[in-house]
Design an enzyme around this catalytic site. Structure first.
Site, PDB file in Angstrom:
ATOM      1  N   GLY A  45     114.418  36.389  35.102  1.00 59.73           N
ATOM      2  CA  GLY A  45     115.819  36.260  34.705  1.00 59.73           C
ATOM      3  C   GLY A  45     116.433  35.199  35.619  1.00 59.73           C
ATOM      4  CD  GLN A 197     110.204  38.603  28.955  1.00 56.91           C
ATOM      5  OE1 GLN A 197     109.723  38.728  27.834  1.00 56.91           O
ATOM      6  NE2 GLN A 197     109.928  37.557  29.705  1.00 56.91           N
ATOM      7  CG  ASP A 238     116.157  30.933  31.388  1.00 52.96           C
ATOM      8  OD1 ASP A 238     116.285  31.637  30.376  1.00 52.96           O
ATOM      9  OD2 ASP A 238     115.648  31.329  32.446  1.00 52.96           O
ATOM     10  CE  LYS A 249     111.387  34.628  28.103  1.00 57.23           C
ATOM     11  NZ  LYS A 249     110.283  33.879  28.754  1.00 57.23           N
TER      12      LYS A 249
END
Ligand code: MRU
Length: 349
Positions: A45, A197, A238, A249
């Site tokens: 993360g 995840q 991100d 992701k």
């Protein structure tokens, strides 16, 4: 369940690669253990790896201090190891951001090297505390997108929650606030292949907390939208470039395309540390490519023929045209993103 704990001596990381079946902590006194943990997604993360790397720099500084040499030698060794840490994952800008922030402190320092260790530690603590506060503010700002709405159903992808940050999470921070306000009906979580995840972390995090959650495979998102189950998508990020393109992701781009096709708002929740003000657009974002085995096997068991060619990018880029709004701690950014992101950078939202 805190993903990261600093006790002044060691950095304690919750090994997220083993969740939800095993709750195990890694006690890091050597920064190399943190590098391994970041690479193997034991800590993951974007904000969380920034915080972990900041504390890892305290371990780097302590190690460097034990070596013989001048201040200059120690500084060089510190910078060298900081670069190794920085390269442990390439896409999430929060990692480089936290390291650069501490490097600046070290480079501006005058005096003996041992004195700088304390200021690195203080800065790492500030980065962690700041992240907590950013999450809270993102959550509050996210609520403004759902004013007067009740029974809201949100789809999320991957894990942008407490396990991915030092606080309540970014995307899941907004979801937590909606739940607290009695506005949330249900969260639909994509399982998030290949490393799950969504299944292992998001459904674990929310289920434990009693937040209504339905887990679906990634390929079920289109069905859920077509059936009218989803009111909005909220994901983390991100790296966000100055035109509003968003790396997140792998699979996020597909969700955004689906949301557009079904006229569902697609929101991204992220703090200022996730913005890369040096990049013009998403084509410039480095995309991490990961090992074939993540795709060809599940829990150590092969699910594909040995030797088959594999494509395994860890992230994709959602073009800004598909992003309805970006929820930050300073407020909700709307298109034109070049303008709103520039205002965010100048701190004049
Ligand atoms: O590979 P991961 O698990 O580190 O990927 C995480 C994500 O893509 C998250 O959505 C992103 O880092 C935001 S976390 C607040």
């Amino acid at each position: 369940m805190k993903p990261i704990t600093w006790n002044g001596k060691e950095l304690i990381l919750l090994d997220q690669s083993k969740l939800p079946n095993t709750v195990e902590y890694i006690h890091c006194t050597d920064w190399r253990t943190v590098v391994e943990a970041i690479k193997m997604l034991r800590v993951r993360g974007a904000p969380a790896i920034g915080v972990a790397a900041a504390y890892a720099l305290v371990l780097v500084a302590r190690e460097v201090e034990t070596k013989e040499g001048s201040y200059k030698d120690k500084l060089e060794a510190f910078i060298h190891n900081a670069c190794i840490l920085k390269e442990s994952r390439p896409t999430a800008i929060n990692l480089a951001w936290a390291i650069e922030r501490i490097l600046q402190k070290v480079e501006n320092h005058v005096g003996i090297f041992s004195d700088v260790i304390n200021s690195i530690e203080q800065e790492a603590i500030v980065i962690e505390e700041e992240d907590k506060a950013l999450n809270e503010a993102i959550g509050e700002n996210g609520l403004t997108l759902f004013e007067e709405k009740r029974g809201v159903r949100i789809l999320t992808h991957c894990n942008a929650g407490a396990l991915a940050t030092a606080g309540i999470g970014t995307a899941l921070g907004v979801i937590r606030k909606l739940h607290k306000n009695g506005q949330l009906e249900r969260v639909y979580a994509d399982e998030t292949r290949p490393l799950l995840q969504g299944a292992r972390l998001t459904s674990f995090e929310l289920y434990e907390e009693g937040i209504p959650i339905t887990l679906q495979t990634d390929s079920m998102a289109a069905y859920a939208m077509q059936q009218g189950f989803i009111d909005a998508v909220i994901v983390g990020a991100d790296r966000i470039t100055t035109n509003g393109d968003v790396a997140n992701k792998i699979g996020t781009y597909g969700v955004a395309v689906l949301a557009k096709a079904h006229d569902i708002p697609f929101y991204v929740a992220a703090p200022y540390s996730t913005f890369d003000f040096t990049l013009q657009d998403g084509t410039q974002i480095p995309i991490e490519m990961r090992a074939d085995e993540e795709v060809t096997s599940l829990y150590g068991k092969n699910v594909a023929p040995l030797g088959v060619d594999v494509l395994n990018p860890a992230f994709d880029v959602t073009p800004h045209e598909l992003v309805t709004a970006i929820i930050t701690e300073q407020g909700v950014l709307q298109p034109d993103y070049r303008e709103s992101i520039s205002a965010l950078q100048k701190g004049c939202m």
